[in-house]
Design a protein around this motif. Structure first.
Motif, PDB file in Angstrom:
ATOM      1  N   ASP A 269       4.874   4.355 -10.566  1.00 44.92           N
ATOM      2  CA  ASP A 269       3.444   4.040 -10.492  1.00 44.92           C
ATOM      3  C   ASP A 269       2.826   4.546  -9.196  1.00 44.92           C
ATOM      4  O   ASP A 269       1.645   4.928  -9.162  1.00 44.92           O
ATOM      5  N   LEU A 270       3.621   4.566  -8.117  1.00 45.03           N
ATOM      6  CA  LEU A 270       3.135   5.109  -6.841  1.00 45.03           C
ATOM      7  C   LEU A 270       2.865   6.604  -6.980  1.00 45.03           C
ATOM      8  O   LEU A 270       1.812   7.100  -6.543  1.00 45.03           O
ATOM      9  N   THR A 271       3.795   7.317  -7.603  1.00 47.13           N
ATOM     10  CA  THR A 271       3.625   8.761  -7.817  1.00 47.13           C
ATOM     11  C   THR A 271       2.384   9.045  -8.661  1.00 47.13           C
ATOM     12  O   THR A 271       1.645  10.005  -8.411  1.00 47.13           O
ATOM     13  N   LYS A 272       2.139   8.188  -9.638  1.00 43.75           N
ATOM     14  CA  LYS A 272       0.978   8.348 -10.520  1.00 43.75           C
ATOM     15  C   LYS A 272      -0.326   8.029  -9.800  1.00 43.75           C
ATOM     16  O   LYS A 272      -1.359   8.669 -10.037  1.00 43.75           O
ATOM     17  N   ARG A 273      -0.290   7.064  -8.887  1.00 39.30           N
ATOM     18  CA  ARG A 273      -1.506   6.590  -8.223  1.00 39.30           C
ATOM     19  C   ARG A 273      -1.956   7.517  -7.092  1.00 39.30           C
ATOM     20  O   ARG A 273      -3.165   7.683  -6.870  1.00 39.30           O
ATOM     21  N   LEU A 274      -1.035   8.117  -6.363  1.00 38.25           N
ATOM     22  CA  LEU A 274      -1.384   8.881  -5.155  1.00 38.25           C
ATOM     23  C   LEU A 274      -2.419   9.988  -5.410  1.00 38.25           C
ATOM     24  O   LEU A 274      -3.362  10.134  -4.621  1.00 38.25           O
ATOM     25  N   PRO A 275      -2.300  10.795  -6.480  1.00 39.35           N
ATOM     26  CA  PRO A 275      -3.313  11.853  -6.701  1.00 39.35           C
ATOM     27  C   PRO A 275      -4.712  11.304  -6.986  1.00 39.35           C
ATOM     28  O   PRO A 275      -5.698  12.038  -6.881  1.00 39.35           O
ATOM     29  N   GLU A 276      -4.809  10.033  -7.339  1.00 40.59           N
ATOM     30  CA  GLU A 276      -6.105   9.441  -7.679  1.00 40.59           C
ATOM     31  C   GLU A 276      -6.891   9.015  -6.443  1.00 40.59           C
ATOM     32  O   GLU A 276      -8.067   8.668  -6.545  1.00 40.59           O
ATOM     33  N   LEU A 277      -6.240   9.064  -5.268  1.00 33.90           N
ATOM     34  CA  LEU A 277      -6.868   8.585  -4.035  1.00 33.90           C
ATOM     35  C   LEU A 277      -7.188   9.729  -3.085  1.00 33.90           C
ATOM     36  O   LEU A 277      -6.496  10.765  -3.092  1.00 33.90           O
ATOM     37  N   PRO A 278      -8.207   9.562  -2.222  1.00 25.96           N
ATOM     38  CA  PRO A 278      -8.435  10.527  -1.144  1.00 25.96           C
ATOM     39  C   PRO A 278      -7.217  10.594  -0.215  1.00 25.96           C
ATOM     40  O   PRO A 278      -6.364   9.697  -0.216  1.00 25.96           O
ATOM     41  N   ALA A 279      -7.142  11.639   0.611  1.00 26.88           N
ATOM     42  CA  ALA A 279      -5.945  11.911   1.419  1.00 26.88           C
ATOM     43  C   ALA A 279      -5.555  10.733   2.323  1.00 26.88           C
ATOM     44  O   ALA A 279      -4.376  10.346   2.391  1.00 26.88           O
ATOM     45  N   LEU A 280      -6.538  10.145   3.035  1.00 28.76           N
ATOM     46  CA  LEU A 280      -6.236   9.051   3.965  1.00 28.76           C
ATOM     47  C   LEU A 280      -5.685   7.837   3.227  1.00 28.76           C
ATOM     48  O   LEU A 280      -4.659   7.259   3.619  1.00 28.76           O
ATOM     49  N   GLU A 281      -6.358   7.463   2.147  1.00 29.50           N
ATOM     50  CA  GLU A 281      -5.931   6.294   1.378  1.00 29.50           C
ATOM     51  C   GLU A 281      -4.565   6.525   0.732  1.00 29.50           C
ATOM     52  O   GLU A 281      -3.732   5.615   0.665  1.00 29.50           O
ATOM     53  N   ALA A 282      -4.333   7.772   0.264  1.00 30.90           N
ATOM     54  CA  ALA A 282      -3.053   8.096  -0.370  1.00 30.90           C
ATOM     55  C   ALA A 282      -1.909   7.981   0.628  1.00 30.90           C
ATOM     56  O   ALA A 282      -0.842   7.430   0.321  1.00 30.90           O
ATOM     57  N   GLN A 283      -2.118   8.515   1.845  1.00 33.09           N
ATOM     58  CA  GLN A 283      -1.081   8.428   2.873  1.00 33.09           C
ATOM     59  C   GLN A 283      -0.807   6.967   3.253  1.00 33.09           C
ATOM     60  O   GLN A 283       0.347   6.564   3.431  1.00 33.09           O
ATOM     61  N   ARG A 284      -1.860   6.186   3.353  1.00 28.29           N
ATOM     62  CA  ARG A 284      -1.730   4.760   3.690  1.00 28.29           C
ATOM     63  C   ARG A 284      -0.892   4.033   2.632  1.00 28.29           C
ATOM     64  O   ARG A 284       0.020   3.267   2.953  1.00 28.29           O
ATOM     65  N   LEU A 285      -1.228   4.266   1.350  1.00 26.01           N
ATOM     66  CA  LEU A 285      -0.518   3.596   0.258  1.00 26.01           C
ATOM     67  C   LEU A 285       0.944   4.035   0.188  1.00 26.01           C
ATOM     68  O   LEU A 285       1.844   3.212  -0.015  1.00 26.01           O
ATOM     69  N   LYS A 286       1.172   5.338   0.359  1.00 33.10           N
ATOM     70  CA  LYS A 286       2.544   5.865   0.296  1.00 33.10           C
ATOM     71  C   LYS A 286       3.414   5.248   1.392  1.00 33.10           C
ATOM     72  O   LYS A 286       4.541   4.797   1.134  1.00 33.10           O
ATOM     73  N   GLN A 287       2.904   5.217   2.613  1.00 28.55           N
ATOM     74  CA  GLN A 287       3.669   4.686   3.741  1.00 28.55           C
ATOM     75  C   GLN A 287       3.967   3.193   3.552  1.00 28.55           C
ATOM     76  O   GLN A 287       5.095   2.748   3.741  1.00 28.55           O
ATOM     77  N   ARG A 288       2.962   2.466   3.143  1.00 33.34           N
ATOM     78  CA  ARG A 288       3.129   1.013   3.005  1.00 33.34           C
ATOM     79  C   ARG A 288       4.085   0.655   1.869  1.00 33.34           C
ATOM     80  O   ARG A 288       4.972  -0.192   2.020  1.00 33.34           O
ATOM     81  N   THR A 289       3.913   1.307   0.722  1.00 38.97           N
ATOM     82  CA  THR A 289       4.733   0.977  -0.444  1.00 38.97           C
ATOM     83  C   THR A 289       6.189   1.359  -0.213  1.00 38.97           C
ATOM     84  O   THR A 289       7.103   0.600  -0.573  1.00 38.97           O
ATOM     85  N   ASN A 290       6.428   2.521   0.368  1.00 37.54           N
ATOM     86  CA  ASN A 290       7.813   2.934   0.640  1.00 37.54           C
ATOM     87  C   ASN A 290       8.503   1.979   1.613  1.00 37.54           C
ATOM     88  O   ASN A 290       9.699   1.689   1.475  1.00 37.54           O
TER      89      ASN A 290
END
Length: 647
Positions: free
Chosen positions: A262-283
């Protein structure tokens, strides 16, 4: 076991009729309403219905103070059964949130009350092990709790003579979230000494000692935590997990894989800053769960661990009950609207976190039930209120009425007084009440006014405290106990003094700004507040108002009607009204902080502590002196904050 109602009271004619009507109606319809006035014995009728229906029961109250009072009363009615307490275990709770306008992220911050957490765990373990269980809960019980099947399946049944290796027992305890600590035993921990494993269940106060002989359980004992003495030996016992939220290992692996997908699916849906934030936090969260089985905010991934689909209702306390159970919603006119509001407030806060990359969309599913979902779980339900709303009456039809008091007490007399000169009038009337040995309640419209009025009355020589939502739930209980035993005479409050409080020592209630139409001064609120003085034969209520609003007019009419009805009942049954005499707990609690005190009381406290500090230092008792010094510093800080607030 069956429920066994134990009561020193005999059932009054009015109560007997209400109980029989409810049982008769429940045979025809699952939803019923009890319209019961203050002092009529609603709690006794509720207990009698439980005893007659013999069903596990969930009682929901709209605030923690009322829930605590119901819990204490029901424990007396059912001393041979399980009566449990389930409220939010936070003394302080700051939910995780994000404010886009100021780009401010607020991390979740909470102060968990260990005593309440233990009571919650005890409630759940009782529900899974015994049918004769009553749980008194606040409305927070409709919030996400974790899968009851996982909680039950993760439990271990310990049986004398059962084959069990020490290594396997330790692994099971760790998987159940018990922490190994061989030096400092505490609730939710275990220690190992040779072939002896001591476990302190998260929901109990004593030690469970498991003695192994080779690869078999040879002895099971309950050990006193303080003395180490053996209390009892048992042949069989079920040990439940240390935390409410536990997940079997096989489910955990599947859940983590789904979170990554779900993280892989969600990241392209977000702007770059928000995507990086979500990726770092979730991992980071995933790594924590893999390494230690837990992470901060793990409840936001609960949907994956529970095996729920997006949008499916969460598991809540109700799911721990068997299918055939009784739900009692006390003060339903307040509790039902709260249940309606919980989901929307949670959704709005979560939406910002998800939109700006702080959480996966699965965070939406860590939530309370929607009202429709809550309604679907109700089953056999009794609504209880002195002023039932349209919803309850629509579901149940005409209510069963309980508008007579076994004590013969009448509804209080109501007086109207103009706002001009109200404070001098209030103090004069309060002095008369206190001289007669009774207590006083004062209700205001705001917290600030409650605090300022408390300060003013203390300076005028009264013994006063105030109570509002900033004061911790257990501290509120202690404040009420102190009022009843006479440690102070006047309690000032806002909404918490409205429903359900059982205060027979209170004979006079002052309602300030009674003509300010609104939530706190509508017809229903006025009737409920007036009812607090209905347990005392000298009961009276003084409304300060320049205008006799429709709400005041209607409240006075209903109160006068009930006075006349009770007088007729008293004549018919030859009853002389007499103030209720009710025992007060002798166990003294300790109120944390100073939020209930007037500023002048805090200053006096500083002077007292300063003298104690100097005395302790002279005795060379430096530890006590340091403790007094630190307390003085905290009190001074409180006063400085108050001054800053005023400026």
């Amino acid at each position: 076991m069956d429920f066994q109602l134990v009561s020193p009271y005999s059932t009054s004619p009015g109560q007997k009729e209400a109980i029989n009507q409810l049982i008769y109606r429940f045979a025809k319809k699952q939803k019923q309403t009890l319209l019961g006035i203050t002092g009529s014995g609603k709690t006794f009728v509720m207990a009698s219905v439980i005893d007659r229906l013999q069903k596990p029961t969930l009682i929901i109250a709209h605030n923690k103070t009322l829930a605590a009072q119901l819990y204490a009363e029901l424990k007396e009615f059912f001393p041979n059964n399980r009566v449990e307490f389930f409220i939010s275990f936070y003394d302080y709770y700051q939910p995780e949130s994000y404010l886009p306008t100021t780009d401010m992220y607020i991390e979740k911050d909470a102060d968990v009350n260990e005593q309440i957490e233990k009571m919650r765990m005890h409630a759940v373990s009782s529900l899974l092990s015994r049918n004769d269980t009553v749980v008194v809960a606040s409305i927070s019980c409709i919030y996400n709790l974790g899968n009851p099947d996982d909680f039950k399946n993760m439990a271990i049944e310990l049986i004398l003579g059962r084959e069990l290796k020490r290594k396997d027992l330790i692994n099971v305890l760790v998987n159940m979230q018990y922490e190994r600590n061989d030096i400092s035993p505490d609730a939710g921990r275990f220690r190992v000494r040779g072939n002896v494993v001591d476990v302190i269940p998260a929901y109990e106060k004593n030690i469970l000692r498991i003695e192994l002989d080779g690869n078999k359980i040879s002895k099971l004992k309950e050990i006193d935590f303080l003395t180490g003495d053996s209390i009892v030996s048992v042949d069989k016992i079920t040990l439940y997990p240390a935390k409410q939220y536990v997940v079997p290992e096989e489910k955990q692996k599947k859940a983590l894989a789904q979170i990554r997908a779900d993280l892989t699916k969600r990241l392209p849906e977000l702007p770059a800053l928000e995507a990086q934030r979500l990726k770092q936090r979730t991992n980071y969260d995933l790594e924590m769960i893999e390494e230690v089985g837990y992470c901060k905010g793990i409840e936001n991934y609960s949907r994956y661990f529970d095996g729920r689909k997006s949008g499916e209702p969460p598991f809540v306390l109700i799911d721990y009950f068997p299918k055939d159970f009784l739900m009692i919603i006390d003060e339903s006119h307040q509790t039902i609207p709260q249940a309606r509001a919980m989901y929307n407030g949670n959704y709005i806060r979560k939406k910002n976190l998800i939109d700006y990359g702080f959480r996966l969309p699965s965070a939406f599913d860590n939530r309370p039930l929607t009202f429709e979902e809550f309604e679907a779980k109700m089953g056999t339900t009794l609504f209880v209120s002195a002023t039932p709303a349209e919803y309850e009456l629509k579901k149940s039809g005409s209510p069963v009425q309980l508008i007579t008091r076994p004590t013969g007490l009448l509804d209080p007399k109501i007086e109207l007084h103009p706002i001009n000169g109200q404070m001098q009038h209030l103090m004069n009337e309060a002095r008369k009440t206190i001289e007669e040995g009774d207590r006083v309640l004062i209700t205001t419209l705001t917290k600030r006014l409650a605090e300022d009025l408390t300060d003013y009355l203390v300076k005028e020589g009264f013994r006063v405290r105030y109570m509002h939502s900033d004061i911790d739930s257990l501290d509120r209980i202690e404040l009420i106990r102190q009022l009843r035993i006479g440690e102070y005479d006047i309690l000032v409050g806002i909404n918490l003094l409205r429903e359900g409080l059982d205060l027979p020592e209170v004979s006079t209630i002052f309602i300030l700004d009674a003509d300010k139409e609104g939530f706190l001064r509508d017809e229903r609120s006025l009737i409920q507040t007036i009812g607090r003085a209905a347990r005392n034969e000298n009961g009276r209520v003084i409304l300060y108002a320049d205008v006799k609003t429709k709400s005041i007019q209607r409240a006075m009419e209903i109160t006068n009607y009930r006075r006349i009805f009770q007088k007729d009942y008293n004549r018919k049954h030859n009853i002389t009204p007499k103030t209720i005499v009710k025992s007060v707990s002798k166990i003294r609690g300790k109120i944390k902080g100073t939020k209930h005190l007037a500023k002048s009381d805090i200053q006096n406290r500083i002077i007292e502590l300063d003298a104690k500090m100097k005395s302790a230092a002279e005795r060379l008792d430096f530890e006590s002196a340091i403790e007094f010094r630190d307390t003085i510093e905290q009190l001074k800080l409180t006063l400085s904050k108050d001054r800053k607030y005023e400026d």
